[in-house]
Structures are given as C-alpha cells and as structure tokens.
Design a protein around this motif. Sequence first.
Motif, mmCIF file in Angstrom:
data_model
loop_
_atom_site.group_PDB
_atom_site.id
_atom_site.type_symbol
_atom_site.label_atom_id
_atom_site.label_comp_id
_atom_site.label_asym_id
_atom_site.label_seq_id
_atom_site.Cartn_x
_atom_site.Cartn_y
_atom_site.Cartn_z
ATOM 1 N N THR A 1 0.840 -1.165 0.122
ATOM 2 C CA THR A 1 -0.028 0.099 -0.112
ATOM 3 C C THR A 1 0.747 1.226 0.049
ATOM 4 O OG1 THR A 1 -1.710 1.276 1.171
ATOM 5 C CG2 THR A 1 -0.153 -0.128 2.329
ATOM 6 N N HIS B 1 -6.770 -7.807 -3.010
ATOM 7 C CA HIS B 1 -6.989 -7.016 -1.860
ATOM 8 C C HIS B 1 -7.221 -7.384 -0.737
ATOM 9 C CE1 HIS B 1 -8.023 -2.693 -4.397
ATOM 10 N NE2 HIS B 1 -6.770 -3.339 -4.725
ATOM 11 N N MET C 1 -14.146 2.424 -1.174
ATOM 12 C CA MET C 1 -14.268 3.800 -1.722
ATOM 13 C C MET C 1 -15.615 4.150 -1.233
ATOM 14 S SD MET C 1 -15.184 3.196 -5.922
ATOM 15 C CE MET C 1 -15.688 4.882 -5.915
ATOM 16 N N ASP D 1 -7.052 9.934 7.298
ATOM 17 C CA ASP D 1 -8.331 10.472 6.884
ATOM 18 C C ASP D 1 -8.914 11.358 7.958
ATOM 19 O OD1 ASP D 1 -8.707 9.150 4.724
ATOM 20 O OD2 ASP D 1 -8.845 7.293 5.455
ATOM 21 N N ARG E 1 -9.892 13.216 2.882
ATOM 22 C CA ARG E 1 -8.600 12.823 3.117
ATOM 23 C C ARG E 1 -7.448 13.769 3.662
ATOM 24 N NH1 ARG E 1 -10.852 9.707 -0.789
ATOM 25 N NH2 ARG E 1 -9.896 10.779 -2.617
ATOM 26 N N ASN F 1 -8.651 8.038 -5.122
ATOM 27 C CA ASN F 1 -9.337 6.682 -5.048
ATOM 28 C C ASN F 1 -9.870 6.600 -6.354
ATOM 29 O OD1 ASN F 1 -10.651 4.373 -4.117
ATOM 30 N ND2 ASN F 1 -10.819 5.152 -2.101
ATOM 31 N N GLY G 1 -11.522 2.384 -5.641
ATOM 32 C CA GLY G 1 -11.331 1.376 -4.678
ATOM 33 C C GLY G 1 -9.646 1.217 -4.576
ATOM 34 N N LYS H 1 -5.778 2.713 -4.948
ATOM 35 C CA LYS H 1 -5.144 3.947 -4.334
ATOM 36 C C LYS H 1 -4.121 4.383 -5.504
ATOM 37 C CE LYS H 1 -5.353 3.137 0.443
ATOM 38 N NZ LYS H 1 -4.706 2.735 1.912
#
Length: 535
Positions: free
Chosen positions: A198, A245, A319, A422, A437, A443, A446, A448
């Motif tokens: 991530t 994911h 998302m 966030d 954010r 996004n 979903g 990044k």
Amino acid sequence: MSLDSNRMIVDVFAEACRDYADSPAFTCINHTISFRELDELSARFASYLQNHTNLKPGDRIAIQLPNVLQYPVAVFGALRAGLVVVNTNPLYTATELKHQLTDSGAKALVVLANVAGHASEVVAETDVEQVILTELADLHPPLKRTLINFVVKHIKKMVPAFSFNNSIPFNKALASGATRPWQPVSGIPDDVAVLQYTGGTTGVAKGAMLTHRNLVANMLQVNLHMNDVFKKNQDLFVAPLPLYHIYAYTIHCMCALSLGNHNLLIPNPRDIPGFVKALKGVPFTCFVGLNTLFNALIRNTDFRALDFSNLRCTSSGGMALTHDAAKRWEELTGVPVSEGYGLTETSPVVCINPRFSIKLGTVGVALPETEVKVISEDGESLPVGEAGELCVRGPQVMKGYWQRPEATREILDDEGWLKTGDIATIDEDGYVKIVDRKKDMINVSGFKVFPNEVEDVLCEHPDIVEAAVVGVEDEESGEVVKAFVVCSNSELTEKEIRSFARESLTGYKVPHYVEFRDELPKTNVGKVLRRKLKE
C-alpha cells in the motif's frame, strides 16, 4: 467479549476443512471445489514448496492471480508451508511489479499466464528463483480445462508471449507435491502471514506486515459484528472484488471460509455481461462490492431481472458509497448497503454499518475490541462531532511496514494508535463519518493512486517541464486522475501524454484528463499547490 485471536490462519483453515469437508468452498467459471478438495490441493501445493523448491519458512512468495480457484489453493498452500504471502496485483506494469518483488525479497512467484508478460521482463532482476505458471482453467476437469485454456490462448489471444528461466506449470507442481506428504510448520500468531502493499498515507508502495493474529482477529471481529446476518454453512458470497486486495481476502478467504460458507469467484468484474451471466439462477445471500460496481450493475437490464429473494446482506468498502448508488441498489434488491471502512494497515476492517442500524453517509461503528478517536493537529483528542484525524487501535492493527521503521513510527505510536490520514467525525452513537482525506491520495474504484508516482512518470517525458496530479469526481469510478502539465513543446497532445504514462503505469493511474497550463500555482518556497488546482 474477548476474541481468541491467539491462533494461526492454518488452524482456522484446518478447522473449516474438517467441519465442512463436503460443502462447496469456491466456485469459478461453473466449477466448484469443496472444502475437502481445497484441503487436499493446498496440502499438495505446500508439499511442493517444501520438497521441490529452496523455500524456507519465513520466505516470501508473490501471488499474482485474479479471482480464480488457484488463488485460495496457492495462498493456503503457501501459509501451510510457513511462507509469507505477497499479494500482487495482476494489473501491475513491469515497473510496479519489479518494485514489489524487489522490496519484498520474494523468492517465488505464482502468476497467471494471461499477465505473465510483464513478469517475464523483470523476474531475472529480482530474487525470484521459481515461477509457478498457471492457466485460467487449470483446476477444472480435464476436458473443460483443455477447452477453456485453448480458447483463452488461441482463439481470444489473451495470453502474451513470455519466457522464464525457471518455471513450472501449476498442475505439475501439484502433481509433484502429491508424491510426499505436507509437513506442518511451527509458528506463532505474531509471525507475518501477508505482506500487503500500500502507499499507506504517503508515497511509494510499502508492505504492511499483517500477522496471523491480525488477520484472525479481524475475521473474528467481522463475524461477531455481523452475527445477525452471516450464517454458518448456509451463505453464498458473491466475490467480484479481487482477493489480492485485503478487504476481499479477509471477507472471502477468512470470514466466509471460517463459517463454512461458499464463495462465487468473479475473475473479471469489468465484464458486466459475463458477471451477470455467472449470477443467473444462483441463490446468492451476501454481495460484497463497491460504489463503481453497484452503479454499473444497476444500469444493466439483465442484472435488474435477477432474483434477489435470497439476498440478505450487501457490503460496501474500498471507496466512498454515494447516496444515489445506495438508494438505487436498495430499491432494486430490497436490501440496504452496509458501508464499512478500513485500511490495508488494519487488516483491513475498522468500522461497519450494522445491517439493521444503518446510518447512510457514515461508515458505521467500530468493530468489537476496536477503539477509534479523532485528534487535532496537536495530537489532542477531540470531542463528539468535531472533525480531526481518525486514529485506530485494536488487534487488527499491523505489525508495521516491512523494512521501514521510520515510516512505521510516523503512523503508529508506542501505545498502538494508528494514524489513518483520514479526516473524520464521530457522533454521539459512535458512528464514524469520513469527511476528507488528509493527504492527496486519489481513489479510483477502490484503487489508491498517489500523485507523486504519476507526476514522477509524467516528468520523465522530454517535453514536460512540470506536472501536478489531483483526483476529480467521476460518476463511474468515484474519482479519476487529472494531470496539469507545463510543456516546452506546444504541439504535445493529451493523447501522447496518456500513451507515455501508460508505458509505466497501470491503467487506473493513467491521467483521465490532461490540462495544459503556462504555470502551476506554488507556495513561496516553490511547492506546487495541488489544493488550488483541485479548487
């Protein structure tokens, strides 16, 4: 209520395979494997890894597969061999894949032939010693397998040219593994089970170290939170979101599996007609999706004609859920959407809207044994209703970032509080609302996208002087990437820029819009003001 998360994932898996041996576990392209078959196949894969490769417990294995039957077999086989799973996006470009393989130090790669072209370009420059190559229908019965794989390769031309120095077909690996029994590996719950990559809240992709304890805890938390909806050995979960994911992995390979439930895998959810065809006549009870998907399905005439009488639960994550999509989904199916929230760093679920107490516009309440708070820029806890940075503490919070102690310290304090990046509010009933954010992350359905990465690629173009990237609202994807560029060549076109970006970036990261500017707005120290561009 205390959650006994002091177990290994392989223990949870073994228990499910024992208790629900003859029940269906996973279905894909009209073929189903039972829990007993999943147990046997994953044991063979574990045996192959133990007896026919140089891999040792703790080594990393990258798994680059869409939602096909081979995914759970490979993942649970790897975990049974004591390996660390590196979930890898099949959409990655060669550049992105090389970073993940190099950073994780992966020594093996399981890859679908359809996407093996990029891997073949970079594997020799990494620590990967063994490639296990699979085709779409490898776990189907022989006749069907031959037919489907032939059509995919020779009729639809979906398999690129590639070459590896050391590769073995997936089914040959399983056959090799069948010659000797799998040997159980000792481990502790705080061992890393999955390296989930991530951007975190900043920059380049980092591996979140998710332990067996993290993932088992989150499974137990979700199952307890949803115990008025999830049934044991009765549910059929629709699985269109990619299992690589962590959201889909936890829901389908942990929660649903632990309860003896059946998962219908959708390899390509972008193929809406094919997706709807897979659902016809199927008595699905739980649907896991996100806003983009709900919007696309609602507009499909054949989907609208399906039988939703068995549907009890629709879950949304990854998302923001729009009011319009939620309203239209409920009108069509009769089932409201329970929106949740989480991060890769929290295995991933933090909050979920309880099925029978949904507050639309919020992401629900914290899971059992999960604490949430919002803090000011000075780190002080804020009262009910005030907006601040959302922080999370609980057994699902990651061990840290792989080989990045400084990045870990930036996000995770000594008391176990994780800063999410966030901005949120928490109301008097404990419902969390994500306001914005903190960082500039974009996004897209979903996925990044981090502006720095896209800007770096664009600025490699010889005619681009400066570039800045922001997310703009999009009805289909939630957000898409927009680039603002300053060029030295007035004849450079938007099409040329997008083609250039596509050489190094996955499709969803490529700018959807390009705007040419004479200059970019900056602070007095020269930092580009993305906020101004977004406004």
